[in-house]
Design a protein around this motif. Structure first.
Motif, PDB file in Angstrom:
ATOM      1  N   ASN A 569      37.043   8.284   1.835  1.00  0.00           N
ATOM      2  CA  ASN A 569      38.107   9.286   1.751  1.00  0.00           C
ATOM      3  C   ASN A 569      37.889  10.473   2.675  1.00  0.00           C
ATOM      4  O   ASN A 569      38.566  11.492   2.543  1.00  0.00           O
ATOM      5  CB  ASN A 569      38.306   9.793   0.306  1.00  0.00           C
ATOM      6  CG  ASN A 569      39.770  10.128   0.032  1.00  0.00           C
ATOM      7  OD1 ASN A 569      40.658   9.501   0.593  1.00  0.00           O
ATOM      8  ND2 ASN A 569      40.028  11.098  -0.819  1.00  0.00           N
ATOM      9  N   LEU A 570      36.940  10.356   3.663  1.00  0.00           N
ATOM     10  CA  LEU A 570      36.738  11.425   4.636  1.00  0.00           C
ATOM     11  C   LEU A 570      37.310  10.978   5.966  1.00  0.00           C
ATOM     12  O   LEU A 570      36.887   9.964   6.528  1.00  0.00           O
ATOM     13  CB  LEU A 570      35.246  11.750   4.796  1.00  0.00           C
ATOM     14  CG  LEU A 570      34.920  12.912   5.736  1.00  0.00           C
ATOM     15  CD1 LEU A 570      35.338  14.242   5.105  1.00  0.00           C
ATOM     16  CD2 LEU A 570      33.428  12.931   6.072  1.00  0.00           C
ATOM     17  N   ASN A 571      38.287  11.723   6.487  1.00  0.00           N
ATOM     18  CA  ASN A 571      38.865  11.406   7.794  1.00  0.00           C
ATOM     19  C   ASN A 571      37.928  11.843   8.909  1.00  0.00           C
ATOM     20  O   ASN A 571      37.014  12.648   8.705  1.00  0.00           O
ATOM     21  CB  ASN A 571      40.224  12.093   7.964  1.00  0.00           C
ATOM     22  CG  ASN A 571      41.260  11.554   6.994  1.00  0.00           C
ATOM     23  OD1 ASN A 571      41.144  10.437   6.509  1.00  0.00           O
ATOM     24  ND2 ASN A 571      42.268  12.368   6.694  1.00  0.00           N
ATOM     25  N   THR A 572      38.181  11.336  10.113  1.00  0.00           N
ATOM     26  CA  THR A 572      37.335  11.686  11.255  1.00  0.00           C
ATOM     27  C   THR A 572      37.690  13.048  11.844  1.00  0.00           C
ATOM     28  O   THR A 572      36.857  13.672  12.495  1.00  0.00           O
ATOM     29  CB  THR A 572      37.443  10.628  12.353  1.00  0.00           C
ATOM     30  OG1 THR A 572      38.813  10.474  12.723  1.00  0.00           O
ATOM     31  CG2 THR A 572      36.894   9.297  11.872  1.00  0.00           C
ATOM     32  N   THR A 573      38.913  13.520  11.631  1.00  0.00           N
ATOM     33  CA  THR A 573      39.324  14.831  12.151  1.00  0.00           C
ATOM     34  C   THR A 573      40.202  15.547  11.127  1.00  0.00           C
ATOM     35  O   THR A 573      40.911  14.912  10.345  1.00  0.00           O
ATOM     36  CB  THR A 573      40.118  14.687  13.467  1.00  0.00           C
ATOM     37  OG1 THR A 573      41.281  13.896  13.247  1.00  0.00           O
ATOM     38  CG2 THR A 573      39.266  14.063  14.562  1.00  0.00           C
ATOM     39  N   TYR A 574      40.114  16.877  11.166  1.00  0.00           N
ATOM     40  CA  TYR A 574      40.954  17.724  10.315  1.00  0.00           C
ATOM     41  C   TYR A 574      41.345  18.973  11.086  1.00  0.00           C
ATOM     42  O   TYR A 574      40.628  19.407  12.006  1.00  0.00           O
ATOM     43  CB  TYR A 574      40.207  18.167   9.047  1.00  0.00           C
ATOM     44  CG  TYR A 574      39.961  17.075   8.037  1.00  0.00           C
ATOM     45  CD1 TYR A 574      40.920  16.760   7.083  1.00  0.00           C
ATOM     46  CD2 TYR A 574      38.768  16.369   8.040  1.00  0.00           C
ATOM     47  CE1 TYR A 574      40.692  15.758   6.142  1.00  0.00           C
ATOM     48  CE2 TYR A 574      38.528  15.370   7.109  1.00  0.00           C
ATOM     49  CZ  TYR A 574      39.488  15.066   6.159  1.00  0.00           C
ATOM     50  OH  TYR A 574      39.267  14.085   5.236  1.00  0.00           O
TER      51      TYR A 574
END
Length: 869
Positions: A569-574
């Motif tokens: 549930n952690l994206n590569t970019t924010y």
């Protein structure tokens, strides 16, 4: 590196002529070559082309070039650039693995080139990220390393030309893409096109110097494997008169030429047999798999004793599915002894080999036999010989026997004097183990016997029974053929008794020392001789285990391991404005850590390290038995339109040291164009920056400049930064750069918090890039005029008056001030009232003062970072 792929689909029809002529073994395979990186290092290519360009500039006005051009046609046509050296008689020695890639936008994986596009609209080519194959790869086949050793592959000039660059002396046995230092030669042709020959053998390049002429077909080098190369091959590349890649093949997907540049273009699939041969055993293409350039053991042989088992090999190039081959073995009287058909069901092999093993009985006639194959309408023939040299002292085949039990060898044989006279003295019989079917003094003797004096047709029974693992001196581990020789003079391969040796190719004896105890950690199931090395279990030896025992040397299967941690549930970019996310562990109960983490929640707004990857960790377990899992993400402020840059830069050409400002002659003469001038090559800027009318251009305007914002760290040797956004603007008399609204430049693709380097380009000044970065913000500023170190590289800004300015004189915009710039000015050195690249001082007139500016700065080179594509 060569990749050996064994394929097993074979349609085979056998016509048995007699019971003794039967195949005991058959097989086939292919050899393909890896393409997992640029075969020509880009920096090496640029250096080679620059060297060729400089050498040709010095040469083109010489008598040599004038004479060469007048004596050669302006229409260049190529012959094939590889030929077999004299003294060798294979039917062919090459295969083609890759053509030019005509779809440069694709970047497939290293194993899937389905999106690549060769001249024939297929995919016999490749590309990788940042690189597209630019030439034709022609490799040696078969036995490429041996052919390279023997200088069989002669590289010839595809067309008459003049040598404009060459490099020799680099290592030439590479098997991968890690070494960029290739040996090469470049020829300039009468139409100003060039041919390039890469990966050449060290020390093999023609002794002719740069500037010398070579004739079409003249040998200029031998094939090698220097530079980024996996095996001996020639990378043949063509450039047109403008320096662009040219594919010499005519084809519907080749946009570089409408007609073939070959005087006789080979078919796309050039199906043929390169070689027919006979062998005493199967070919070992790569004896030591740990040595990528290990030479093959061919076991090639043309002379056989009566009653021999012979391997018949055919080596193909561009073999296609369904192509039928008719095989025949003919006796000396011309009668067919054996015939069969074969074909492949695989769609295409660049290079393939097929073999069959037949036993030819001793009852067959002796003399000159032939192995024939008819393929694609051509019949290929190979001669071999049976019983041509009758021995004086030899063996009786009917009573020979060999038995092997583990490492114990038992031999029974009978020697006979079948010569014309008595042997006389006692003869020596020596038994050997050999790695091939040729006994030599370097092989391993396992015993000896003396054969008493033998009259004509007399026989002597001999035998040996020995454990070869106990022979002294020790025989190394390996698999060996068994054989012996009989000789009255105790000499191997004596000229008058050159058939007095005998070999068993099957069965073989294997010596493999190791641990034979199945309970030991180092038990070797392939070992048949215990060497006393067995190591019995005594603890946990896995350093990753919780109960690792540093004193243990042999694992007893007691190891216990930590749980395996992971989370999702952690994206590569924010963006910093994005909402928080809940991280989901695979096993609850662990601890999350990292920037923006609270419990198992990640909040991008709480991250302070922007624009670079940050690591989020999940620790699961405790008490020395735990696992940690890591993922990375990057948080930025994302794109923030409307960021302004206040920039100052000076141009040396129009600079007036008496007032520490630049002249505005172009503006006063209304020569500054309304539209930005960088939309053409080599800049190709797509911006629409323009003025409605001349009156809108500031009165203190000097000229247009192009400003790029780049991420990454600049490099002197290659372009290491990434272009983010480009804007054209006007530089004023005091060095201030503004947009067409007379305000600071505005960028709409930058992000707040991200670091950028500023690259400034001008039409005829040496481009510069900032030595330090600026951080993206609503208001940014940078001043190149305050010191030489504000620009990256060595002395890229010139002190003028109290300021520092960009060097004038790069009229060809290639990031080098050199003789080509002078030539550009010299082509028309007197022009009035003009907006021109060769107007170094920007006064609207091309004259001697512009050459003076160039003269002061000649031989000035910018770092590779600013070079235009």
């Amino acid at each position: 590196m060569q990749k050996y792929l064994t394929f097993c689909v074979l349609f085979l029809t056998l016509f048995i002529n007699e019971l003794q002529a039967q195949t005991n073994d058959s097989g086939n395979g292919s050899i393909e070559f890896a393409s997992n990186g640029p075969c020509i290092d880009e920096a090496e290519r640029l250096a080679a082309k620059a060297d060729a360009k400089a050498n040709f500039q010095a040469l083109k006005n010489s008598d040599t070039w004038t004479t060469f051009k007048s004596s050669n046609s302006s229409v260049v046509s190529f012959i094939w650039p590889l030929q077999q050296a004299a003294g060798f008689n294979d039917y062919g020695i090459h295969g083609v693995s890759r053509f030019v890639d005509h779809n440069p936008t694709t970047t497939p994986s290293n194993t899937d080139y389905s999106e690549c596009l060769d001249y024939n609209c297929s995919n016999r080519t490749y590309d990788v990220t940042g690189y597209n194959h630019k030439g034709t790869d022609i490799y040696l086949w078969p036995f490429n390393w041996l052919k390279m050793d023997d200088n069989q592959g002669e590289v010839v000039a595809a067309a008459a030309g003049v040598i404009v660059s060459k490099v020799d002396g680099n290592y030439d046995e590479n098997c991968n893409f890690s070494n960029p230092n290739a040996n090469y030669i470049i020829l300039q042709h009468s139409d100003n096109s060039q041919t390039m020959y890469w990966h050449l053998k060290s020390g093999s390049l023609t002794a002719k110097s740069i500037g010398s002429t070579v004739a079409q077909g003249e040998v200029i080098a031998y094939v090698g494997s220097s530079g980024k190369s996996t095996a001996p091959h020639l990378h043949f590349e063509v450039a047109d008169a403008s320096g662009n890649v040219l594919d010499p093949y005519a084809g519907s997907c080749n946009s570089t030429t409408s007609t073939s540049w070959w005087n006789n273009q080979k078919p796309y699939y050039d199906s043929a047999i390169n070689k027919l041969s006979t062998h005493s055993s199967t070919v070992n293409f790569n004896p030591d798999n740990s040595i990528c350039n290990d030479r093959p053991i061919t076991n090639e042989q043309d002379y056989f004793s009566p009653g021999s088992s012979i391997y018949f090999y055919s080596f193909y190039r561009d073999q296609l599915s369904g192509q039928n081959s008719q095989h025949r073995i003919r006796r000396p009287d011309g009668l067919v002894y054996q015939s069969w058909n074969s074909s492949s069901s695989t769609s295409h092999y660049s290079s393939s080999y097929w073999y069959w093993n037949y036993y030819i009985s001793s009852s067959q006639p002796q003399g000159n036999w032939t192995y024939e194959v008819t393929y694609q309408g051509t019949t290929y023939v190979h001669d071999f010989y049976i019983g041509v040299y009758p021995p004086n002292l030899t063996y009786v085949p009917s009573v020979n026997s060999l038995s092997i039990n583990n490492t114990n060898v038992a031999i029974n044989m009978q020697a006979i004097n079948d010569g014309a006279g008595s042997v006389g003295a006692t003869s020596t019989l020596r038994y050997y183990l050999s790695t091939n079917t040729t006994i030599s003094t370097s092989d391993y003797q396992i015993g000896t016997d003396n054969v008493g004096n033998l009259s004509v047709n007399a026989t002597s029974n001999e035998s040996i029974n020995v454990d070869v693992a106990t022979v002294s001196p020790t025989i190394p581990d390996g698999t060996y053929y068994v054989g012996y020789y009989i000789d009255a003079s105790d000499a191997i391969d004596e000229t008058d008794e050159n058939d007095n040796t005998f070999y068993w190719s099957s069965p073989t004896v294997t010596i493999k020392r190791g641990c034979t105890n199945t309970s030991a950690c180092n038990y070797d199931p392939t070992a048949n001789v215990d060497d006393g090395s067995c190591d019995l279990p005594d603890g946990c030896t896995d350093i990753n285990a919780c109960n690792y025992d540093s004193n243990a040397s042999c694992d007893d299967n007691s190891c216990t391991y930590p749980p395996v941690a992971s989370f999702t549930n952690l994206n590569t970019t924010y963006c910093t404005s994005d909402a928080s996310v809940t991280l989901i562990p695979n096993i609850p109960g662990g601890v999350f850590s990292g920037e923006g983490i609270s419990g198992n929640v990640f909040n991008p707004a709480n991250v302070t390290t922007l624009g670079v990857p940050i690591t989020i960790l999940y620790l699961l377990g405790s008490s020395g038995c735990s696992d940690i899992y890591a993922l990375q993400t990057t948080v930025t402020n994302c794109v923030d339109p409307g960021l302004e840059l206040s920039l100052k830069v000076m141009l040396e050409g129009p600079y007036d040291a008496t007032v520490n400002k630049m002249n505005t002659d172009l503006r006063q003469q209304n020569l500054i164009p309304l539209n930005q001038p960088y939309s053409q090559a080599p800049w190709n800027h797509t911006g629409t920056e323009s003025f409605v009318s001349t009156s809108n251009i500031p009165n203190n305007a000097v000229d247009w400049v192009l400003v790029e914002m780049r991420t990454g760290s600049p490099s002197n040797t290659l372009q290491n930064t990434t272009l983010v956004e480009t804007v054209a603007g006007i530089v004023k008399r005091n060095g201030t750069v503004v947009g067409t609204d007379n305000a600071p430049l505005v960028f709409n693709q930058l992000s707040i918090g991200i670091d950028y380097h500023i690259l400034v380009r001008h039409r005829n000044h040496l481009d510069i890039i900032s030595s330090t970065s600026i951080t993206g913000a609503n208001a940014m500023s940078y001043d190149f005029t305050t010191g030489s170190t504000t620009a990256f590289g060595t002395q890229q800004l010139k002190p003028v008056g109290t300021k520092f300015a960009m060097y004038a004189g790069d009229f060809t915009t290639d990031a080098v001030i050199q003789i080509t710039d002078f030539n550009a000015w010299k082509s028309d050195p007197a022009i009035l009232y003009i907006y021109d690249l060769t107007d170094a001082n920007l006064d609207g007139t091309v004259q001697a003062s512009d050459q003076d500016s160039w003269q002061l700065n000649k031989a000035k080179v910018a770092p590779a970072e600013v070079v235009l594509p």
